[in-house]
Design a protein around this motif. Sequence first.
Motif: not given
Length: 347
Positions: A152, A181-182, A185, A187, A211, A214-215
Amino acid sequence: MTAPDLQKLSAWLDAAVAACPGSGHAAKYAAWSEGVLAGLAAGASDGQFCQALSAASRYAPKGALAPSPQLVADAEDLLAGWNPSRWTALEAARVRLIVERAKADPESLLSALEEAFRYADEGELCALYRSLQFLPGPERFAVRSAEGCRTNMKTVFEANGMDTPFPEAHFDDVAWHQLCMKSLFVEAPLWRVVGFDRRVDEELARMALDLADERRSAGRRVFPELWMCMGSAESGLEATKRKLAAIEKELSGDDELSRKGAILALGRLGQTERLEEIQADGGTYFGPIAGWALMGRHDQTAFASISPPEGAEPQTREHEEGRAQGALLFPGDTDSDPATDTPGNPS
């Protein structure tokens, strides 16, 4: 990915740290470094190795490493894909210790690094992940690097996945997709993932489009670099239709950077006629970037110009060589008109 010569790498790190702007206490650092490196070469224990990594923060120069253009070019020669432009001086000093440990006993290096990872703070983690690209038997560290994609801490994530050839060379498809993809997520700058264009595939495009859906459903913006994942036009008819529909939906939105990304994606999909329409009708803001896409300037480094903050500078030798040859891709390079095939400003 060919491992670099560790002796030459050590010399590069020594030169870069010595030349960095923050080396105000060079004599103090040099004395400490000489003693620690000698101890590592002689066979320090894992505990002593970890202590040295921690102690480096008291002696190493502060702030950015800020390597010169020549040092950046030399880094690329040592290891294709490595870009140290965003390293700190402390990271370089710590990587120097890790390299010395690798030279002293490469067989036990894995256990030493696992011990270091176990107790590392954020800064130490950045240096540890940055070092993996240089180490002998790099496949041994693929699982560790893949684990790093779950962090994180954005600084650690970028140190692990950006400006290094390690993920492209050693990640399987699952880990590679997770990294990309992370990036979207959190940015993080996906354009700095080395080898992205060589490994973009239809599964990644599908995940990126999911994605985006979804956003939008949540009323959130689509990160501009998501459109990098559209890859090429070599997908099935239905997949291509879905890509183009998502791009058109973005073009009708009001997020200017994401719209620019969608325009570059049209170039990646070979949509010449649509780009010509945008170039003609897009005015001074969207017309020029359509012109760049028509000129074939839609590879991953082109997305640097829309990576927040807008106008991010790549700082790679490839970019510097392009600048020298007049192949100017990014805001602030110069003024020009892509409609007439003259290098210019895509913003």
